[in-house]
Design an enzyme around this catalytic site. Structure first.
Site, short mmCIF file in Angstrom:
data_model
loop_
_atom_site.label_atom_id
_atom_site.label_comp_id
_atom_site.label_asym_id
_atom_site.label_seq_id
_atom_site.Cartn_x
_atom_site.Cartn_y
_atom_site.Cartn_z
CD GLU A 277 -3.32 8.44 54.10
OE1 GLU A 277 -5.06 8.26 53.73
OE2 GLU A 277 -2.54 8.03 54.12
CG HIS A 298 3.00 -18.19 69.84
ND1 HIS A 298 2.51 -19.29 70.63
CD2 HIS A 298 1.39 -18.24 69.56
CE1 HIS A 298 1.62 -19.92 71.06
NE2 HIS A 298 0.61 -19.35 70.44
CE LYS A 412 2.26 10.34 48.29
NZ LYS A 412 0.92 10.46 47.59
O1 G6P Z 1 -5.73 7.32 44.75
P1 G6P Z 1 -5.16 7.41 45.31
O2 G6P Z 1 -5.04 8.92 44.85
O3 G6P Z 1 -3.95 6.93 43.68
O4 G6P Z 1 -4.59 7.81 46.43
C1 G6P Z 1 -4.04 6.70 47.48
C2 G6P Z 1 -3.49 6.73 48.20
O5 G6P Z 1 -2.44 7.63 48.45
C3 G6P Z 1 -2.02 9.01 49.15
O6 G6P Z 1 -0.43 9.16 49.49
C4 G6P Z 1 -3.15 9.55 50.15
O7 G6P Z 1 -2.07 9.26 51.66
C5 G6P Z 1 -3.72 8.14 50.17
O8 G6P Z 1 -4.73 8.72 51.41
C6 G6P Z 1 -4.46 7.77 49.34
O9 G6P Z 1 -5.43 6.49 49.41
#
Ligand code: G6P
Length: 427
Positions: A277, A298, A412
């Site tokens: 990331e 392996h 997303k």
């Molecule tokens: O802690 P949150 O806001 O739920 O995020 C959880 C995770 O999801 C996101 O999509 C980011 O890409 C991550 O960097 C993050 O650690």
């Protein structure tokens, strides 16, 4: 912790030295992109003591009334916790005060159904962790688990068994926690998810698990003392960042993190998020992968030895183990293993590591070796801090912002469109 570069050709390293030192300065003086997210640098010595004490108290309560703590989160709100928990527990019979079970780190209905079933006869609490407070996976998981918990204990007691770790002020989880009256802990604004294991994100579940969080913090502090000095020769985080960039520009586009101890498996998972990331943007970045040896010798070993020459390895070596076992002489020697009699299994494992290194180096796979004294909360925290400084320096050397992750939003949007989430129709 020591880093050994003897199996890397350093002839061109001088060309990267100044660039690495400049990138380090950019990181330390906060003049680069993403500088709003540098809270983790001083966090080892600059954290809220009041919250730290509250974490310890909450952990004690969880230990007194729960056999299991369900840690609900994904990405940075999951990987660091799992990494430390897994590294420090017994392989078979947990030696921890409270067993950590994970949820919200995927969207498997199968998993959730089995988890709800498993929890029926357990005493448990929930720690829902989300920096943004809006991530789909933990939100769905929490909806199920909250309902099950309320059904088991009644709404009043359930409220005292739910701990929410999220943004100080905003987000769906913060609003929900305020409305329901849950105890809340803070993911600081200036610490990105993948750097957040040092905050309440990691500290609360690990403390409940029985891990000494003072020791854990001491490890971060030791890391800060070592890796925040502008000294190329003596600061391995800067040097390692320079070497990674040197190898990258030489066509080594993949970094393989290698362990010979399965307990480190999830340390590698944490490391993959940190580097992927941070570096993977604008068409740049080393692709981080990991292998667990000797198991993977392996399978993936063939590719590493003999496939496309586009990778290098970073090997995690453990110098001292808590446990080891000696191989005994056998009168019949039908398995032909008597030549190992008197040696320990870890000795054999170490020779597997040394032999593999020789073979891979011969096969044109540069090898970096990171030696950690042992597997403890303190050493692993120092290792985390070392990698975090490295990724900041390395990312700035590549000319990218190491502290955002815009690419993660793309999938997303398409997923929400398919699911019919309002506002995503035209994505
Ligand atoms: O802690 P949150 O806001 O739920 O995020 C959880 C995770 O999801 C996101 O999509 C980011 O890409 C991550 O960097 C993050 O650690």
């Amino acid at each position: 912790m020591k880093v050994d570069y003897t199996n890397v050709n350093l002839d061109k390293l001088d060309n990267y030295k100044q660039k690495a030192l400049d990138a380090f300065d950019t990181l330390m003086d906060g003049s680069g992109e993403g500088a709003d997210f540098l809270g983790w640098i001083d966090r080892p010595v600059d954290y809220e003591k009041e919250e730290f004490d509250r974490i310890k108290k909450a952990a004690e309560k969880i230990q007194s009334d729960s056999d299991v703590l369900v840690s609900i989160g994904i990405g940075g709100s999951y990987l660091g916790i799992k990494a430390i928990d897994f590294a420090l527990d017994n392989y078979f019979e947990s030696n921890k005060k409270v067993k950590l079970i994970y949820a919200g780190n995927q969207i498997s209905g199968q998993y959730m159904a089995e988890l709800l079933d498993y929890l029926k006869d357990k005493d448990y609490s929930l720690n829902v962790i989300s920096k943004s407070g809006t991530t789909t996976e933990p939100a769905i998981a929490f909806r199920f688990l909250k309902e099950a918990l309320e059904e088991k204990y009644g709404k009043e007691e359930a409220k005292d068994r739910i701990y929410a770790t999220t943004d100080r002020k905003k987000g769906a989880l913060k609003d929900l926690a305020t409305k329901e009256g849950y105890q809340t802990f803070v993911v600081p604004d200036d610490i990105g998810g993948r750097f957040s294991v040092i905050s309440a994100v990691g500290l609360l579940p690990l403390a409940a698990n029985g891990i000494d969080i003072d020791e854990f913090m001491a490890g971060f502090k030791a890391g800060r003392e070592k890796y925040t000095k502008a000294d190329f020769e003596n600061n391995d985080a800067i040097k390692y960042a320079a070497i990674r960039n040197m190898l990258y520009e030489d066509g080594k586009a993949i970094e393989v993190l290698v362990n010979y101890e399965p307990k480190l498996q999830y340390i590698a998972e944490w490391w993959k998020q940190l580097f992927a990331e941070s570096e993977g943007k604008d068409g740049e970045g080393l692709f981080p992968v990991s292998v667990n040896n000797s198991t993977d010798l392996h399978s993936l070993g063939q590719m590493i030895q003999d496939g496309r020459r586009n990778l290098f390895e970073t090997v995690l070596e453990i110098e001292n183990y808590d446990n080891d076992i000696e191989i005994k002489e056998d009168i019949d020697n039908l398995d032909g293993l008597n030549y190992l009699a008197g040696k320990t299994m870890n000795y054999v494992n170490t020779q597997a590591m040394e032999g593999t290194t020789i073979a891979h180096v011969k096969g044109n796979v540069p090898n970096i070796r990171i030696k950690i004294e042992n597997v403890s909360a303190k050493t692993l925290a120092e290792l985390f801090y070392f990698f975090e400084i490295t990724v900041g320096v390395s990312g700035y050397m590549m000319g990218i912002n190491p502290f955002n992750q815009p690419g993660v939003e793309e999938y997303k949007a398409q997923m929400f469109k398919l699911l019919g989430k309002p506002g995503y129709e035209n994505k």
